[in-house]
Design a protein around this motif. Sequence first.
Motif, PDB file in Angstrom:
ATOM      1  N   MET A  44     143.821  56.701 -45.386  1.00  0.00           N
ATOM      2  CA  MET A  44     145.110  56.846 -44.715  1.00  0.00           C
ATOM      3  C   MET A  44     144.885  56.655 -43.447  1.00  0.00           C
ATOM      4  SD  MET A  44     147.025  60.449 -44.357  1.00  0.00           S
ATOM      5  CE  MET A  44     148.448  60.807 -44.970  1.00  0.00           C
ATOM      6  N   ILE A  45     145.644  55.761 -42.764  1.00  0.00           N
ATOM      7  CA  ILE A  45     145.717  55.083 -41.532  1.00  0.00           C
ATOM      8  C   ILE A  45     146.971  55.780 -40.867  1.00  0.00           C
ATOM      9  CG2 ILE A  45     145.346  53.306 -39.878  1.00  0.00           C
ATOM     10  CD1 ILE A  45     143.928  51.752 -42.309  1.00  0.00           C
ATOM     11  N   ARG A  46     146.622  56.262 -39.809  1.00  0.00           N
ATOM     12  CA  ARG A  46     147.668  56.618 -39.029  1.00  0.00           C
ATOM     13  C   ARG A  46     147.599  56.032 -37.501  1.00  0.00           C
ATOM     14  NH1 ARG A  46     147.817  63.145 -40.315  1.00  0.00           N
ATOM     15  NH2 ARG A  46     148.890  62.702 -42.550  1.00  0.00           N
ATOM     16  N   LYS A  47     148.605  55.788 -36.712  1.00  0.00           N
ATOM     17  CA  LYS A  47     148.804  55.456 -35.517  1.00  0.00           C
ATOM     18  C   LYS A  47     148.766  56.505 -34.386  1.00  0.00           C
ATOM     19  CE  LYS A  47     150.489  51.752 -32.384  1.00  0.00           C
ATOM     20  NZ  LYS A  47     151.164  50.610 -31.972  1.00  0.00           N
ATOM     21  N   LEU A  48     148.054  56.525 -33.497  1.00  0.00           N
ATOM     22  CA  LEU A  48     148.133  57.895 -32.415  1.00  0.00           C
ATOM     23  C   LEU A  48     148.959  57.543 -31.244  1.00  0.00           C
ATOM     24  CD1 LEU A  48     144.277  58.445 -32.344  1.00  0.00           C
ATOM     25  CD2 LEU A  48     145.786  59.548 -33.817  1.00  0.00           C
ATOM     26  N   LYS A  49     149.152  58.321 -30.652  1.00  0.00           N
ATOM     27  CA  LYS A  49     149.854  58.030 -29.288  1.00  0.00           C
ATOM     28  C   LYS A  49     149.273  57.403 -28.335  1.00  0.00           C
ATOM     29  CE  LYS A  49     152.771  62.314 -29.395  1.00  0.00           C
ATOM     30  NZ  LYS A  49     153.104  63.741 -28.895  1.00  0.00           N
ATOM     31  N   SER A  50     147.915  57.183 -28.488  1.00  0.00           N
ATOM     32  CA  SER A  50     147.247  56.480 -27.479  1.00  0.00           C
ATOM     33  C   SER A  50     147.278  54.963 -27.779  1.00  0.00           C
ATOM     34  CB  SER A  50     145.817  57.078 -27.200  1.00  0.00           C
ATOM     35  OG  SER A  50     145.190  56.579 -28.678  1.00  0.00           O
ATOM     36  N   GLY A  51     147.716  54.577 -29.041  1.00  0.00           N
ATOM     37  CA  GLY A  51     147.843  53.056 -29.587  1.00  0.00           C
ATOM     38  C   GLY A  51     146.609  52.873 -30.445  1.00  0.00           C
ATOM     39  N   GLU A  52     145.734  53.693 -30.481  1.00  0.00           N
ATOM     40  CA  GLU A  52     144.627  53.481 -31.406  1.00  0.00           C
ATOM     41  C   GLU A  52     144.976  54.011 -32.850  1.00  0.00           C
ATOM     42  OE1 GLU A  52     140.627  54.074 -29.160  1.00  0.00           O
ATOM     43  OE2 GLU A  52     141.839  56.010 -29.248  1.00  0.00           O
ATOM     44  N   PHE A  53     144.223  53.533 -33.849  1.00  0.00           N
ATOM     45  CA  PHE A  53     144.566  53.766 -35.194  1.00  0.00           C
ATOM     46  C   PHE A  53     143.360  54.624 -35.695  1.00  0.00           C
ATOM     47  CE2 PHE A  53     146.813  49.949 -34.516  1.00  0.00           C
ATOM     48  CZ  PHE A  53     147.864  50.210 -35.194  1.00  0.00           C
ATOM     49  N   ARG A  54     143.502  55.889 -36.574  1.00  0.00           N
ATOM     50  CA  ARG A  54     142.565  56.758 -36.934  1.00  0.00           C
ATOM     51  C   ARG A  54     142.731  56.798 -38.448  1.00  0.00           C
ATOM     52  NH1 ARG A  54     142.251  62.078 -34.145  1.00  0.00           N
ATOM     53  NH2 ARG A  54     141.081  60.659 -32.557  1.00  0.00           N
ATOM     54  N   LEU A  55     141.505  56.699 -39.289  1.00  0.00           N
ATOM     55  CA  LEU A  55     141.308  56.790 -40.659  1.00  0.00           C
ATOM     56  C   LEU A  55     141.258  58.177 -40.840  1.00  0.00           C
ATOM     57  CD1 LEU A  55     141.020  55.148 -43.202  1.00  0.00           C
ATOM     58  CD2 LEU A  55     138.673  54.789 -42.574  1.00  0.00           C
ATOM     59  N   TYR A  56     141.879  58.685 -41.828  1.00  0.00           N
ATOM     60  CA  TYR A  56     141.700  59.850 -42.232  1.00  0.00           C
ATOM     61  C   TYR A  56     141.442  59.805 -43.916  1.00  0.00           C
ATOM     62  CZ  TYR A  56     144.153  61.921 -38.245  1.00  0.00           C
ATOM     63  OH  TYR A  56     144.444  62.005 -37.005  1.00  0.00           O
ATOM     64  N   SER A  57     140.608  60.846 -44.445  1.00  0.00           N
ATOM     65  CA  SER A  57     140.400  60.965 -45.797  1.00  0.00           C
ATOM     66  C   SER A  57     141.654  61.178 -46.727  1.00  0.00           C
ATOM     67  CB  SER A  57     139.374  62.107 -46.035  1.00  0.00           C
ATOM     68  OG  SER A  57     140.089  63.279 -46.122  1.00  0.00           O
ATOM     69  N   ARG A  58     141.629  60.572 -47.920  1.00  0.00           N
ATOM     70  CA  ARG A  58     142.929  60.689 -48.815  1.00  0.00           C
ATOM     71  C   ARG A  58     143.238  62.225 -49.345  1.00  0.00           C
ATOM     72  NH1 ARG A  58     142.373  55.160 -52.620  1.00  0.00           N
ATOM     73  NH2 ARG A  58     142.235  53.627 -50.766  1.00  0.00           N
ATOM     74  N   LYS A  59     142.072  62.940 -49.518  1.00  0.00           N
ATOM     75  CA  LYS A  59     142.301  64.166 -49.897  1.00  0.00           C
ATOM     76  C   LYS A  59     142.156  65.117 -48.908  1.00  0.00           C
ATOM     77  CE  LYS A  59     140.366  63.843 -54.482  1.00  0.00           C
ATOM     78  NZ  LYS A  59     139.481  64.257 -55.587  1.00  0.00           N
ATOM     79  N   LYS A  60     142.789  66.423 -48.862  1.00  0.00           N
ATOM     80  CA  LYS A  60     142.657  67.408 -47.840  1.00  0.00           C
ATOM     81  C   LYS A  60     141.246  68.205 -48.032  1.00  0.00           C
ATOM     82  CE  LYS A  60     147.790  68.084 -46.709  1.00  0.00           C
ATOM     83  NZ  LYS A  60     148.499  68.935 -46.787  1.00  0.00           N
ATOM     84  N   ASP A  61     140.736  68.386 -46.960  1.00  0.00           N
ATOM     85  CA  ASP A  61     139.304  69.253 -46.870  1.00  0.00           C
ATOM     86  C   ASP A  61     139.663  70.638 -47.194  1.00  0.00           C
ATOM     87  OD1 ASP A  61     136.843  70.371 -46.354  1.00  0.00           O
ATOM     88  OD2 ASP A  61     136.869  69.479 -44.307  1.00  0.00           O
ATOM     89  N   ALA A  62     139.021  71.061 -48.274  1.00  0.00           N
ATOM     90  CA  ALA A  62     139.106  72.571 -48.939  1.00  0.00           C
ATOM     91  C   ALA A  62     138.916  73.502 -47.913  1.00  0.00           C
ATOM     92  CB  ALA A  62     138.440  72.572 -50.080  1.00  0.00           C
ATOM     93  N   SER A  63     138.080  73.336 -47.025  1.00  0.00           N
ATOM     94  CA  SER A  63     137.730  74.536 -46.112  1.00  0.00           C
ATOM     95  C   SER A  63     139.024  74.534 -44.801  1.00  0.00           C
ATOM     96  CB  SER A  63     136.435  74.362 -45.560  1.00  0.00           C
ATOM     97  OG  SER A  63     136.358  73.071 -44.923  1.00  0.00           O
TER      98      SER A  63
END
Length: 50
Positions: A1-20
Amino acid sequence: MIRKLKSGEFRLYSRKKDASTGKRRNLGTFATREKAEQHERAVQYFKRRG
């Protein structure tokens, strides 16, 4: 899952949520969406061969 940040960069997140933490794990920040997509493919590849 890719999201655009306010800074204009793109961040890659895992598809599943971290259990902890209940949040998605940050898998890297990239200057372009193309680079983020490229890394996402690499992550999927190594998940199956690690």
